[in-house]
Design a protein around this motif. Structure first.
Motif, PDB file in Angstrom:
ATOM      1  N   ILE A   1     101.389  54.450 120.006  1.00  0.00           N
ATOM      2  CA  ILE A   1     101.658  53.212 120.752  1.00  0.00           C
ATOM      3  C   ILE A   1     101.763  52.058 119.753  1.00  0.00           C
ATOM      4  N   GLY A   2     102.812  51.277 119.863  1.00  0.00           N
ATOM      5  CA  GLY A   2     102.961  50.149 118.947  1.00  0.00           C
ATOM      6  C   GLY A   2     103.885  49.098 119.527  1.00  0.00           C
ATOM      7  N   PHE A   3     104.093  48.009 118.785  1.00  0.00           N
ATOM      8  CA  PHE A   3     105.014  46.948 119.222  1.00  0.00           C
ATOM      9  C   PHE A   3     106.253  46.958 118.337  1.00  0.00           C
ATOM     10  N   GLN A   4     107.359  46.519 118.934  1.00  0.00           N
ATOM     11  CA  GLN A   4     108.586  46.304 118.164  1.00  0.00           C
ATOM     12  C   GLN A   4     109.055  44.877 118.380  1.00  0.00           C
ATOM     13  N   GLU A   5     109.806  44.359 117.402  1.00  0.00           N
ATOM     14  CA  GLU A   5     110.304  42.983 117.522  1.00  0.00           C
ATOM     15  C   GLU A   5     111.812  42.951 117.289  1.00  0.00           C
TER      16      GLU A   5
ATOM     17  N   VAL B   1      96.397  44.923 120.743  1.00  0.00           N
ATOM     18  CA  VAL B   1      96.605  43.482 120.621  1.00  0.00           C
ATOM     19  C   VAL B   1      97.696  43.214 119.597  1.00  0.00           C
ATOM     20  N   LEU B   2      98.677  42.399 120.022  1.00  0.00           N
ATOM     21  CA  LEU B   2      99.713  41.943 119.094  1.00  0.00           C
ATOM     22  C   LEU B   2      99.298  40.561 118.602  1.00  0.00           C
ATOM     23  N   SER B   3      99.297  40.378 117.292  1.00  0.00           N
ATOM     24  CA  SER B   3      98.887  39.098 116.721  1.00  0.00           C
ATOM     25  C   SER B   3      99.966  38.634 115.760  1.00  0.00           C
ATOM     26  N   ILE B   4     100.668  37.531 116.129  1.00  0.00           N
ATOM     27  CA  ILE B   4     101.818  37.103 115.327  1.00  0.00           C
ATOM     28  C   ILE B   4     101.768  35.582 115.085  1.00  0.00           C
ATOM     29  N   PRO B   5     102.309  35.131 113.952  1.00  0.00           N
ATOM     30  CA  PRO B   5     102.282  33.683 113.666  1.00  0.00           C
ATOM     31  C   PRO B   5     103.169  32.910 114.640  1.00  0.00           C
ATOM     32  N   ARG B   6     102.774  31.650 114.929  1.00  0.00           N
ATOM     33  CA  ARG B   6     103.581  30.780 115.787  1.00  0.00           C
ATOM     34  C   ARG B   6     104.663  30.152 114.921  1.00  0.00           C
ATOM     35  N   ALA B   7     105.710  30.928 114.649  1.00  0.00           N
ATOM     36  CA  ALA B   7     106.797  30.439 113.794  1.00  0.00           C
ATOM     37  C   ALA B   7     107.906  29.868 114.664  1.00  0.00           C
ATOM     38  N   PRO B   8     108.692  28.895 114.145  1.00  0.00           N
ATOM     39  CA  PRO B   8     109.815  28.384 114.928  1.00  0.00           C
ATOM     40  C   PRO B   8     110.876  29.469 115.117  1.00  0.00           C
TER      41      PRO B   8
ATOM     42  N   ALA C   1     120.198  47.654 118.779  1.00  0.00           N
ATOM     43  CA  ALA C   1     120.115  48.303 117.472  1.00  0.00           C
ATOM     44  C   ALA C   1     119.167  47.589 116.517  1.00  0.00           C
ATOM     45  N   GLN C   2     118.688  46.413 116.927  1.00  0.00           N
ATOM     46  CA  GLN C   2     117.927  45.574 115.994  1.00  0.00           C
ATOM     47  C   GLN C   2     116.409  45.650 116.146  1.00  0.00           C
ATOM     48  N   TRP C   3     115.914  46.501 117.036  1.00  0.00           N
ATOM     49  CA  TRP C   3     114.463  46.592 117.202  1.00  0.00           C
ATOM     50  C   TRP C   3     113.831  47.210 115.956  1.00  0.00           C
ATOM     51  N   THR C   4     112.794  46.568 115.436  1.00  0.00           N
ATOM     52  CA  THR C   4     112.050  47.143 114.306  1.00  0.00           C
ATOM     53  C   THR C   4     110.562  47.113 114.628  1.00  0.00           C
ATOM     54  N   ASP C   5     109.829  48.052 114.026  1.00  0.00           N
ATOM     55  CA  ASP C   5     108.385  48.130 114.288  1.00  0.00           C
ATOM     56  C   ASP C   5     107.674  46.912 113.709  1.00  0.00           C
ATOM     57  N   VAL C   6     106.744  46.350 114.485  1.00  0.00           N
ATOM     58  CA  VAL C   6     105.865  45.305 113.959  1.00  0.00           C
ATOM     59  C   VAL C   6     104.915  45.983 112.968  1.00  0.00           C
ATOM     60  N   SER C   7     104.701  45.352 111.812  1.00  0.00           N
ATOM     61  CA  SER C   7     103.844  45.987 110.804  1.00  0.00           C
ATOM     62  C   SER C   7     102.422  46.146 111.332  1.00  0.00           C
ATOM     63  N   GLU C   8     101.719  47.105 110.778  1.00  0.00           N
ATOM     64  CA  GLU C   8     100.359  47.396 111.251  1.00  0.00           C
ATOM     65  C   GLU C   8      99.448  46.176 111.167  1.00  0.00           C
ATOM     66  N   ALA C   9      99.746  45.285 110.231  1.00  0.00           N
ATOM     67  CA  ALA C   9      98.912  44.090 110.059  1.00  0.00           C
ATOM     68  C   ALA C   9      98.921  43.226 111.315  1.00  0.00           C
ATOM     69  N   GLY C  10      99.994  43.327 112.112  1.00  0.00           N
ATOM     70  CA  GLY C  10     100.111  42.482 113.301  1.00  0.00           C
ATOM     71  C   GLY C  10      99.569  43.146 114.561  1.00  0.00           C
ATOM     72  N   ILE C  11      98.978  44.333 114.432  1.00  0.00           N
ATOM     73  CA  ILE C  11      98.527  45.073 115.616  1.00  0.00           C
ATOM     74  C   ILE C  11      97.071  45.490 115.455  1.00  0.00           C
ATOM     75  N   ILE C  12      96.286  45.203 116.465  1.00  0.00           N
ATOM     76  CA  ILE C  12      94.902  45.671 116.479  1.00  0.00           C
ATOM     77  C   ILE C  12      94.782  46.668 117.627  1.00  0.00           C
ATOM     78  N   ARG C  13      94.329  47.869 117.307  1.00  0.00           N
ATOM     79  CA  ARG C  13      94.249  48.911 118.324  1.00  0.00           C
ATOM     80  C   ARG C  13      92.795  49.331 118.496  1.00  0.00           C
ATOM     81  N   THR C  14      92.347  49.326 119.742  1.00  0.00           N
ATOM     82  CA  THR C  14      91.014  49.874 120.025  1.00  0.00           C
ATOM     83  C   THR C  14      91.197  50.950 121.083  1.00  0.00           C
ATOM     84  N   GLU C  15      90.086  51.563 121.516  1.00  0.00           N
ATOM     85  CA  GLU C  15      90.171  52.593 122.543  1.00  0.00           C
ATOM     86  C   GLU C  15      90.666  52.025 123.856  1.00  0.00           C
TER      87      GLU C  15
END
Ligand code: CA
Ligand code: CA
Length: 288
Positions: free
Chosen positions: A241-245, A270-277, A252-266
């Motif tokens: 299970i993961g997120f794509q952006e 949680v997706l955690s991403i910077p508030r970028a413009p 064709a442009q979906w790519t996996d969000v890096s592991e650094a941006g995802i927190i997984r528990t049982e």
């Protein structure tokens, strides 16, 4: 003299393996009625005694048996979990065992000391499936002396539990269970835009319209970040299970969000991403 020759031949058989001996038995039996003279009768007596010593005259053979009732045949094992199946022989104590058909990860342990006479199939199976194992126990080391008749043991090594398959059976039966267009992972029979596999992972009802759960918020602990928390079923843990952006929604442009941006528990992801413009789209992706 003819009779004496047969006797020697039968002695030779006694020092060979049991398999060889039992093959010769019908041959000897056929000869016995021909030995009609008093001389011949004298010779047949020790032959009979010899046969009794290996249990062949009575038709008994030396066989492998499970140590007790807890060791069943067929027997069940679990992939990557310890397994042990103990056996013995009904006559002499075995000192060696030959085998074939064992699943990867299992081996034979010959009992010594207080376990003398008992051997085990032990280890941790690393492949699943149904295995037909053949065992032969030998009276002496290095496959020496007499041997038992081959013993066939069926070991059923079960693969990992499949929580999605169990969930599917809880929700459907009969023809619907067999129909991938209704109960398959990619089907959406309640038309809520959430395929069954997602309904399973998110612990939703696959037969009632559901909302995508979770909240997309500014992280209360860090206002430079967005946070998207989604509750998950505990037994979906094994699934990928993961997120794509995607910036454009181009399929064709979906790519996996890096592991650094995802927190997984049982219990959640949680997706955690910077508030970028700029604009960005995210999606949850689940693979069986
Ligand atoms: Ca659905
Ligand atoms: Ca639903």
């Amino acid at each position: 003299m003819k009779a004496r020759l047969y006797y020697e031949r039968s002695m030779h058989a006694l020092t060979s393996s049991l398999a060889m001996f039992t093959q010769r038995l019908p041959f000897i039996k056929n000869i016995c009625p021909l030995l009609g003279s008093p001389l011949s009768l004298k010779v047949t007596t020790p032959m009979a005694v010899s046969f009794v010593s290996t249990h062949s005259l009575s038709g008994q053979t030396i066989v492998i048996e499970p140590e007790d009732d807890t060791f069943t045949n067929p027997t069940e094992a679990q992939l990557n979990e310890e397994f042990s199946w103990s056996f013995t022989t009904n006559r002499y104590n075995m000192r060696d065992v030959s085998f074939e058909g064992l699943p990867e990860g299992l081996s034979i342990e010959i009992g010594t000391g207080i376990d003398f006479g008992f051997s085990k199939i032990v280890g941790t199976p690393t492949e699943s499936g149904v295995f037909d194992v053949t065992l032969v126990a030998w009276r002496f080391a290095n496959l020496g002396g007499q041997s038992t008749a081959p013993y066939s043991l069926t070991i059923n090594v079960a693969g990992p539990a499949d929580p999605f398959a169990e969930w599917r059976e809880e929700n459907w039966n009969g023809a619907e269970l067999d129909d991938p267009a209704i109960s398959g992972p990619n089907a959406d029979p309640d038309n809520d835009g959430l395929e069954n596999l997602l309904e399973f992972v998110l612990d939703l009802d696959p037969k009632e319209r559901s909302q995508m759960p979770g909240e997309f918020v500014v992280d209360p602990d860090d206002d430079s970040m967005f946070r998207y928390e989604i509750p998950l079923r505990a037994d979906a843990e094994e699934l990928n299970i993961g997120f794509q952006e995607n910036s454009t929604l181009d399929p064709a442009q979906w790519t996996d969000v890096s592991e650094a941006g995802i927190i997984r528990t049982e219990s959640n992801i949680v997706l955690s991403i910077p508030r970028a413009p700029g604009r960005k789209f995210y999606r949850l992706r689940v693979t069986l």
